[in-house]
Design a protein around this motif. Structure first.
Motif, PDB file in Angstrom:
ATOM      1  N   UNK A  46       4.224  -8.595   3.452  1.00  0.00           N
ATOM      2  CA  UNK A  46       3.036  -9.424   3.604  1.00  0.00           C
ATOM      3  C   UNK A  46       2.376  -9.067   4.931  1.00  0.00           C
ATOM      4  N   UNK A  47       1.113  -8.682   4.850  1.00  0.00           N
ATOM      5  CA  UNK A  47       0.276  -8.467   6.030  1.00  0.00           C
ATOM      6  C   UNK A  47      -0.648  -9.685   6.114  1.00  0.00           C
ATOM      7  N   UNK A  48      -0.694 -10.329   7.282  1.00  0.00           N
ATOM      8  CA  UNK A  48      -1.523 -11.536   7.369  1.00  0.00           C
ATOM      9  C   UNK A  48      -1.717 -11.957   8.824  1.00  0.00           C
ATOM     10  N   UNK A  49      -2.516 -12.984   8.982  1.00  0.00           N
ATOM     11  CA  UNK A  49      -2.884 -13.498  10.294  1.00  0.00           C
ATOM     12  C   UNK A  49      -1.718 -14.195  10.997  1.00  0.00           C
ATOM     13  N   UNK A  50      -1.697 -14.052  12.314  1.00  0.00           N
ATOM     14  CA  UNK A  50      -0.764 -14.815  13.141  1.00  0.00           C
ATOM     15  C   UNK A  50      -1.487 -15.957  13.849  1.00  0.00           C
ATOM     16  N   UNK A  51      -2.710 -16.238  13.431  1.00  0.00           N
ATOM     17  CA  UNK A  51      -3.495 -17.300  14.074  1.00  0.00           C
ATOM     18  C   UNK A  51      -3.155 -18.662  13.494  1.00  0.00           C
TER      19      UNK A  51
ATOM     20  N   UNK B  68      -0.229 -17.591   9.523  1.00  0.00           N
ATOM     21  CA  UNK B  68       0.158 -17.407   8.133  1.00  0.00           C
ATOM     22  C   UNK B  68       1.524 -16.754   8.020  1.00  0.00           C
ATOM     23  N   UNK B  69       1.891 -15.976   9.038  1.00  0.00           N
ATOM     24  CA  UNK B  69       3.217 -15.341   9.012  1.00  0.00           C
ATOM     25  C   UNK B  69       4.311 -16.392   8.900  1.00  0.00           C
TER      26      UNK B  69
ATOM     27  N   UNK C 152       8.525  -2.610  -1.456  1.00  0.00           N
ATOM     28  CA  UNK C 152       8.114  -1.974  -2.704  1.00  0.00           C
ATOM     29  C   UNK C 152       6.601  -2.044  -2.888  1.00  0.00           C
ATOM     30  N   UNK C 153       5.998  -3.103  -2.375  1.00  0.00           N
ATOM     31  CA  UNK C 153       4.556  -3.321  -2.504  1.00  0.00           C
ATOM     32  C   UNK C 153       4.098  -4.131  -1.298  1.00  0.00           C
ATOM     33  N   UNK C 154       2.826  -3.988  -0.944  1.00  0.00           N
ATOM     34  CA  UNK C 154       2.268  -4.712   0.198  1.00  0.00           C
ATOM     35  C   UNK C 154       1.164  -5.640  -0.286  1.00  0.00           C
ATOM     36  N   UNK C 155       1.155  -6.871   0.254  1.00  0.00           N
ATOM     37  CA  UNK C 155       0.100  -7.832  -0.058  1.00  0.00           C
ATOM     38  C   UNK C 155      -0.627  -8.155   1.237  1.00  0.00           C
ATOM     39  N   UNK C 156      -1.945  -8.012   1.201  1.00  0.00           N
ATOM     40  CA  UNK C 156      -2.773  -8.346   2.361  1.00  0.00           C
ATOM     41  C   UNK C 156      -3.389  -9.714   2.143  1.00  0.00           C
ATOM     42  N   UNK C 157      -2.854 -10.707   2.841  1.00  0.00           N
ATOM     43  CA  UNK C 157      -3.479 -12.020   2.912  1.00  0.00           C
ATOM     44  C   UNK C 157      -4.591 -11.932   3.953  1.00  0.00           C
TER      45      UNK C 157
ATOM     46  N   UNK D  97      -3.888  -6.916  10.657  1.00  0.00           N
ATOM     47  CA  UNK D  97      -3.765  -6.799   9.203  1.00  0.00           C
ATOM     48  C   UNK D  97      -4.519  -5.575   8.704  1.00  0.00           C
ATOM     49  N   UNK D  98      -5.720  -5.354   9.225  1.00  0.00           N
ATOM     50  CA  UNK D  98      -6.480  -4.162   8.845  1.00  0.00           C
ATOM     51  C   UNK D  98      -5.724  -2.892   9.212  1.00  0.00           C
ATOM     52  N   UNK D  99      -5.121  -2.873  10.388  1.00  0.00           N
ATOM     53  CA  UNK D  99      -4.346  -1.718  10.832  1.00  0.00           C
ATOM     54  C   UNK D  99      -3.222  -1.433   9.838  1.00  0.00           C
TER      55      UNK D  99
END
Length: 192
Positions: free
Chosen positions: A21-26, A60-61, A114-119, A125-127
């Motif tokens: 999971x890629x997502x905001x730390x805000x 969100x992390x 196995x797979x990545x999800x961009x929240x 997250x863009x990186x």
């Protein structure tokens, strides 16, 4: 790099998908994003998935990790040293990868999942998204990113990617390297 693992609660040999999971730390974002992160985390636990993420105790992390853990998921945090120095590491981790920098973090997350999800997320997250997509375009791997397009969050980026193709800045269709889920049902169908 050091790896520390707590006791695994699942039987050996049991097949579990690992979802990065890629997502905001805000902690200062709209509640709808928190709600959707928690919904995804709960689904991961209920469906016995591994969560692979950046290991932060903020934004969100932490929300996705807490919900996943509450429902029985295993949690793998890939933690750069700057996060540790700031005391911002989640206490929910079952497995911790300690990394020197963000480049190592991205490589390990890509390797382990196995797979990545961009929240929804920011430049970090863009990186992470572009790291995965760029590697796939060159042929280093065949893994995809799923953009979870909560409230149309990713529409601008998706339009930008289409513009790259239209202007011939992509050697092949970029949607070979990502998928889009506009609803939770679409997302979970892609993850099954």
């Amino acid at each position: 790099m050091q790896i520390f693992a707590k006791q695994n609660r699942f039987r050996r040999g049991e097949d579990m998908d690992k979802i990065a999971i890629f997502c905001s730390a805000s902690d200062h974002i709209a509640p709808v994003y928190v709600e959707k992160a928690r919904e995804l985390g709960a689904w991961m636990g209920q469906n016995r998935k591994w969560l692979v993420y950046g290991g932060s105790d903020t934004g969100l992390m932490e929300e996705v990790a807490r919900a996943a853990k509450e429902q029985g998921a295993m949690i793998m945090g890939v933690v750069p040293d700057k996060l540790e120095e700031r005391g911002r590491v989640s206490n929910l981790l079952d497995v911790t990868f300690h990394t020197v920098n963000l480049s190592d973090r991205k490589d390990i997350m890509l390797q382990e999942a196995d797979v990545m999800v961009a929240l929804p997320g920011g430049v970090g997250t863009l990186d992470e998204v572009f790291h995965v997509m760029a590697g796939a375009t060159i042929g280093y791997h065949s893994k995809q990113v799923i953009f979870y397009n909560v409230e149309g969050f990713w529409n601008g980026l998706l339009d930008f990617l289409s513009g790259l193709e239209a202007a011939n800045f992509a050697h092949r269709p970029l949607n070979n390297f990502y998928q889009v889920a506009n609803t939770f049902e679409e997302l979970t169908a892609l993850l099954k």
